[in-house]
Structure formats: structure tokens, C-alpha cells
Design a protein around this motif. Structure first.
Motif, mmCIF file in Angstrom:
data_model
loop_
_atom_site.group_PDB
_atom_site.id
_atom_site.type_symbol
_atom_site.label_atom_id
_atom_site.label_comp_id
_atom_site.label_asym_id
_atom_site.label_seq_id
_atom_site.Cartn_x
_atom_site.Cartn_y
_atom_site.Cartn_z
ATOM 1 N N LEU A 163 -14.655 -25.337 49.998
ATOM 2 C CA LEU A 163 -13.499 -24.814 50.721
ATOM 3 C C LEU A 163 -12.207 -25.278 50.042
ATOM 4 O O LEU A 163 -11.251 -24.497 49.906
ATOM 5 C CB LEU A 163 -13.542 -25.289 52.171
ATOM 6 C CG LEU A 163 -12.415 -24.802 53.088
ATOM 7 C CD1 LEU A 163 -12.373 -23.280 53.153
ATOM 8 C CD2 LEU A 163 -12.582 -25.397 54.487
ATOM 9 N N SER A 164 -12.196 -26.528 49.605
ATOM 10 C CA SER A 164 -10.999 -27.033 48.906
ATOM 11 C C SER A 164 -10.770 -26.264 47.613
ATOM 12 O O SER A 164 -9.629 -25.984 47.236
ATOM 13 C CB SER A 164 -11.129 -28.538 48.631
ATOM 14 O OG SER A 164 -12.038 -28.813 47.580
ATOM 15 N N TRP A 165 -11.855 -25.905 46.928
ATOM 16 C CA TRP A 165 -11.714 -25.104 45.710
ATOM 17 C C TRP A 165 -11.146 -23.716 46.011
ATOM 18 O O TRP A 165 -10.350 -23.184 45.241
ATOM 19 C CB TRP A 165 -13.061 -24.970 45.017
ATOM 20 C CG TRP A 165 -13.562 -26.221 44.361
ATOM 21 C CD1 TRP A 165 -12.901 -27.414 44.254
ATOM 22 C CD2 TRP A 165 -14.821 -26.406 43.723
ATOM 23 N NE1 TRP A 165 -13.691 -28.333 43.591
ATOM 24 C CE2 TRP A 165 -14.862 -27.740 43.251
ATOM 25 C CE3 TRP A 165 -15.927 -25.590 43.509
ATOM 26 C CZ2 TRP A 165 -15.970 -28.256 42.576
ATOM 27 C CZ3 TRP A 165 -17.027 -26.100 42.836
ATOM 28 C CH2 TRP A 165 -17.046 -27.413 42.373
ATOM 29 N N CYS A 166 -11.603 -23.132 47.112
ATOM 30 C CA CYS A 166 -11.083 -21.811 47.499
ATOM 31 C C CYS A 166 -9.564 -21.857 47.621
ATOM 32 O O CYS A 166 -8.854 -20.989 47.089
ATOM 33 C CB CYS A 166 -11.692 -21.370 48.832
ATOM 34 S SG CYS A 166 -13.426 -20.888 48.767
ATOM 35 N N TYR A 167 -9.074 -22.863 48.325
ATOM 36 C CA TYR A 167 -7.628 -22.991 48.504
ATOM 37 C C TYR A 167 -6.940 -23.359 47.192
ATOM 38 O O TYR A 167 -5.851 -22.851 46.874
ATOM 39 C CB TYR A 167 -7.324 -24.029 49.575
ATOM 40 C CG TYR A 167 -7.602 -23.554 50.981
ATOM 41 C CD1 TYR A 167 -6.960 -22.426 51.498
ATOM 42 C CD2 TYR A 167 -8.508 -24.224 51.808
ATOM 43 C CE1 TYR A 167 -7.202 -21.986 52.790
ATOM 44 C CE2 TYR A 167 -8.753 -23.798 53.104
ATOM 45 C CZ TYR A 167 -8.100 -22.678 53.586
ATOM 46 O OH TYR A 167 -8.349 -22.238 54.866
ATOM 47 N N GLY A 223 -3.912 -21.416 45.019
ATOM 48 C CA GLY A 223 -2.610 -22.050 44.914
ATOM 49 C C GLY A 223 -2.109 -22.682 46.195
ATOM 50 O O GLY A 223 -0.947 -23.103 46.267
ATOM 51 N N ASN A 224 -2.958 -22.790 47.199
ATOM 52 C CA ASN A 224 -2.563 -23.395 48.475
ATOM 53 C C ASN A 224 -2.987 -24.866 48.468
ATOM 54 O O ASN A 224 -4.031 -25.234 49.003
ATOM 55 C CB ASN A 224 -3.216 -22.644 49.640
ATOM 56 C CG ASN A 224 -2.723 -23.107 50.994
ATOM 57 O OD1 ASN A 224 -2.121 -24.176 51.122
ATOM 58 N ND2 ASN A 224 -2.979 -22.312 52.018
ATOM 59 N N MET A 225 -2.152 -25.706 47.858
ATOM 60 C CA MET A 225 -2.540 -27.097 47.672
ATOM 61 C C MET A 225 -2.522 -27.893 48.974
ATOM 62 O O MET A 225 -3.277 -28.851 49.120
ATOM 63 C CB MET A 225 -1.628 -27.762 46.637
ATOM 64 C CG MET A 225 -1.854 -27.256 45.223
ATOM 65 S SD MET A 225 -3.601 -27.319 44.712
ATOM 66 C CE MET A 225 -3.940 -29.077 44.807
#
Length: 495
Positions: free
Chosen positions: A322-326, A330-332
Motif C-alpha cells: 500500500l505504501s508503494w502504491c502511494y 507521489g503521495n508521500m
């Protein structure tokens, strides 16, 4: 005196009627088994209740209830359900131990329920308990094979345990020795194969179990990935109305880099509310979407999974993805929030969860180009992955671990495209660069090289690469990679 004798005989008869247990795998029980192994749990339980009404002394419903609790706990890992259902395994074992030992179902049912209990124990982190239950299950089924050598249901469980124990990595041999279990991959697979292709009536009746277990053994222990998926097609398994088989097929397809197939299986399955509701479908679909870089869709799937799943297995892994998706969108802020959940939620019982935690603790984010390449390659989009790296060399990357990952990724892509010579060249570079590092790339490169040479019939060279994998020190995914390397050596030696 006559009245006394009459009362004595009556009491004896009453006691006999209360304790006389039987094993009747009758039509109602068979229907219940079919429903439960389709993951239609509630309709299966209704049929179990019907079977009990037909014969309150029949012990087969006890075993079938164990199947229902096993699937529910194994897939959903709900702690509240565990608190209620887990103690029932011990209660069922006590019930089954009162059955007639003259029946081939006596030890078979005990072994089945103990196996269910052991697998659930693993899911909830009770590994020592699981080990002892597996030992008892193994001993029970081994005893049953001696007493009833022609009773085919023995063979599936006994053969599977033989195969798995036969591939335990060297570092865990003490565990098998402690529990008194000796295994052989070759012998175990021979026994399971015989069960799967038997015309025995019991073999046909319990084909739902066989058709679920056998492809996994082919895929992971024998490294016959294509054969495992071909088996699903040849058997014409119902991937629409049997959710257990649909899950197995979708999961194996995903791990065979066939994300499109996984997506199709999940989308085409029967959506009726009669089936067990489980978040694992969102987990699998999340991967399938992510591997094609369908980032908003993958994000939605993973968000639904982490919000609906109450267990711990693969939860850190899910938050990492999920963190990779964001991150890739570009949604850090959202990426960092997901990464915090990697640190605080779930457990580290699986290699994937351990790796997710390690990556989160590093505080670093992966190279965007290499991450996209990895995801596309993992999904089976090999030409797209290769196109991303076109014209690149290891000199285009500054960090040592990125140079290592680059040569490893090139090896994997060429391997998947059937360009074996180029794959071996890059695998050798990965082994040279990373043999003494903690990243998994060198060990996995050695494993892949071993599999390539094994497929060509060059078993000596294959064994040397498998041994290199085993000899590498503490690195990511060591337990699972060692197990696969051990399986490779066993196959090459015919053990």
C-alpha cells in the motif's frame, strides 16, 4: 432377582446405546464435505446438523465441523472467532478418541483434526503447539496406514507430510528429529500422486482436498509450476463455484507471474453471499493490479484488505505494498502513513512480513525505476519491464544495493523471457556482488540458476548453485529460499 437382572441388563443396554459410536460417511456427510470445501460454510454446517439428526452417534460430522472452523480461522484469522472456535478442536479430539478403533476412520479423523489444529496454531503464532500437533497427526496417520494399508484416504495426508518433512532446511532438521518425523520428497510425492490419480471411491470422494493440496506441492516442492497450473486445467476444476479451488488457482497464478489470470479468476468467481466472506480476495487482487501498475485500483484493494482483515499474517506485507502504491503516485504523506503501520501492526512470522519490516525500518524508499521493473516482472509483463531498463547498466545506479538489484532484475527478466545464457550471466554477477550482503538478490539468483540448470538436466551444476544458495549467510527470505534450495537438491538426487 429377576427384576434385578432385568434392570442390570437394561442399564447395560442403555450404557451401550449411549457410548456406541460409528463412522458413517453417508450421503448427507458427503454433501456437507462438498459444500464446506467449496467454502460454502453455512450450508455445509446445516447439512452436518441434518446428519446428526439422522444418527446422533455418527462421528464423521465431528471431523466435518473441524473443516469448517479450520477454513474460517485459516483465511480470516479473526481473534474473536479464534477464542471461540480453537478450543473446539481439543473437544473434537476427545470425542473422536471415543470412537471404535476397528474403523479406518478412527485414526484418520484424529489426524485430520490435529492437522487443522496445527495449521491454525501457526496462523495465530503458537508454533510449539503446532509442532506437537503435527507430530500427533503424523503418528496417527502412520499408524492408520499400518493397520489399514488399502484405505486410500491415508495416502494424501501421509504423502504430503512426507514430502514437506523431506524438504525441511538443514537448520530445522532438529525440529523434525525432535518430533520423530522422517520424510522423503520423492516418496511423499509418489504417494500423493497415487492418491490423486486413483479410481478408489474414497479417493474420488475426497478429491476436493487432493485437488487443493497437490498443485501446491507440485508448485513449491517440485518446482513444476507449469505442471501445477496445467493440472488445474486438466482436472477442469470449477473456479467459479468452488472458492477454495479458485483461491488456490488465483494464488498460484500470481506466484507464477500470471497476474492477468489471477485477475480473471477473482472477477469471474461466484459472488453469492453463500460463500465464506474473506478479505483475501482484495489482497490477491491488490497484487494483480499493482503488478500492472494500476495504482489507484491497487490502492483501493489494499485499503479494503487492511481495513477488513483482522489477522496478522501478511499484514505488514500488505501495508508495504500500500505504501508503494502511494509512493509511486507521489503521495508521500499517505505513503509514510502506510509505512508507519508496517512498523506497528501485524507480525513477523512470514518472510514477506519480516522483509516489509526491515525495509520500513531502513527509512529508505526504493529506486522508482527498479521498483516499477520489479512489479511488472512479477506480474508477467516481462517485455514492459525490459523496456524500462533499456540502455541501462549497473553504472547508472549509485548505491551498491541498487547495482546488485539491477543485475538481479536483468537476470530474472531474461530468465522469464527464455534467454537462458543472458540470464545466467546476470545471475553470476548478482552472486559475485551480493554473496556476502544481507539482501536476498544473490541467494535468489543462485536458486534461479540452479532451477535453470535442473530444467536442462544438468543436475550436478544445479546442485552446486542450490548449495551456494544454502551456504549464504543471514539474508532476507533465508528460510523460504533455503527450503526451496533444499527441495531442489532433493529432486536432483532423487531423495
Amino acid at each position: 432377582m429377576k427384576h434385578y437382572l432385568f434392570l442390570l441388563l437394561l442399564c447395560c443396554g442403555c450404557l451401550q446405546g449411549q457410548t456406541q459410536q460409528v463412522y458413517e460417511f453417508n450421503t448427507t456427510c458427503q454433501q456437507a464435505y462438498q459444500e464446506i470445501t467449496r467454502l460454502k460454510i453455512n450450508s455445509g454446517l446445516a447439512l452436518i446438523e441434518k446428519a446428526r439428526q439422522q444418527n446422533p452417534h455418527n462421528l464423521i460430522p465431528v471431523m466435518l465441523e473441524s473443516y469448517a472452523d479450520f477454513y474460517l480461522l485459516f483465511f480470516n484469522e479473526d481473534p474473536a472467532e479464534y477464542a471461540t472456535r480453537y478450543p473446539r478442536f481439543a473437544q473434537r479430539i476427545s470425542q473422536l478418541e471415543k470412537g471404535p478403533q476397528s474403523s479406518p476412520f478412527y485414526y484418520f479423523c484424529l489426524s485430520t483434526v490435529r492437522t487443522h489444529k496445527a495449521a491454525v496454531s501457526i496462523k495465530f503464532g503458537h508454533f510449539w503447539d503446532a509442532g506437537w500437533e503435527f507430530r500427533r497427526a503424523y503418528q496417527a496417520i502412520k499408524e492408520n496406514r499400518k493397520a489399514f494399508p488399502t484405505f486410500m484416504p491415508n495416502d494424501l495426508m501421509y504423502g504430503a507430510l512426507q514430502a514437506v518433512v523431506g524438504t525441511i532446511p538443514k537448520g530445522y532438521k532438529w525440529l523434525a528429529s525432535l518430533f520423530g518425523m522422517k520424510g522423503s520428497l520423492t516418496e511423499g510425492m509418489r504417494i500423493v500422486h497415487g492418491f490423486v490419480y486413483s479410481n478408489d471411491p474414497w479417493g474420488r470422494l475426497m478429491s476436493a482436498d487432493a485437488n487443493f493440496i497437490y498443485p501446491y506441492l507440485l508448485f513449491y516442492l517440485e518446482n513444476k509450476k507449469e505442471e501445477a497450473l496445467q493440472f488445474i486445467n486438466q482436472r477442469k476444476l470449477d473456479l467459479v463455484n468452488n472458492h477454495l479451488h479458485a483461491y488456490m488457482a488465483a494464488n498460484l497464478a500470481l506466484n507464477n507471474k500470471q497476474a492477468d489470470l489471477t485477475r480473471n479468476i477473482i472477477l469471474n468467481r461466484n459472488k453469492s453471499d453463500e460463500y465464506l466472506h474473506t478479505p483475501v480476495w482484495d489482497f490477491e487482487m491488490g497484487f494483480a493490479r499493482l503488478y500492472h501498475l494500476e495504482l489507484p485500483e491497487a490502492t483501493s484493494c489494499m485499503e479494503r484488505f487492511v481495513s477488513g482483515f483482522k489477522g496478522k499474517f501478511y499484514l505488514k506485507d500488505a501495508y508495504q505494498k500500500l505504501s508503494w502504491c502511494y509512493y509511486l503516485q507521489g503521495n508521500m504523506q499517505a505513503a509514510e502513513a502506510a509505512r508507519k503501520n508496517v512498523l506497528s501492526r501485524g507480525a513477523t512470522d512470514s518472510d514477506a512480513d519480516k522483509q516489509a519490516l526491515k525495509d520500513a525500518q531502513s527509512g529508505r524508499w526504493p529506486n522508482v525505476l527498479l521498483l516499477k521493473t520489479r512489479l511488472l516482472n512479477d506480474g508477467g509483463y516481462h517485455h514492459d519491464a525490459l523496456a524500462l531498463l533499456h540502455g541501462k547498466t549497473e553504472r547508472d545506479f549509485t548505491r551498491e544495493e541498487e547495482k546488485l538489484e539491477f543485475v538481479y532484475r536483468m537476470g530474472r527478466i531474461y530468465d522469464d523471457l527464455g534467454r537462458d545464457a543472458e540470464a545466467i550471466t546476470f545471475y553470476q554477477q548478482a552472486i559475485h556482488i551480493g554473496a556476502n550482503r544481507t539482501e536476498y538478490f544473490a541467494a535468489r539468483a543462485a536458486l534461479q540458476a540452479g532451477q535453470l540448470y535442473e530444467s536442462k538436466g544438468n543436475k550436478a551444476t544445479a546442485i552446486s548453485y542450490y548449495q551456494q544458495c544454502l551456504d549464504m549467510g543471514d539474508h532476507e527470505y533465508k528460510n523460504s529460499l533455503d527450503q526451496r534450495a533444499k527441495s531442489g537438491i532433493a529432486r536432483c538426487k532423487g531423495e
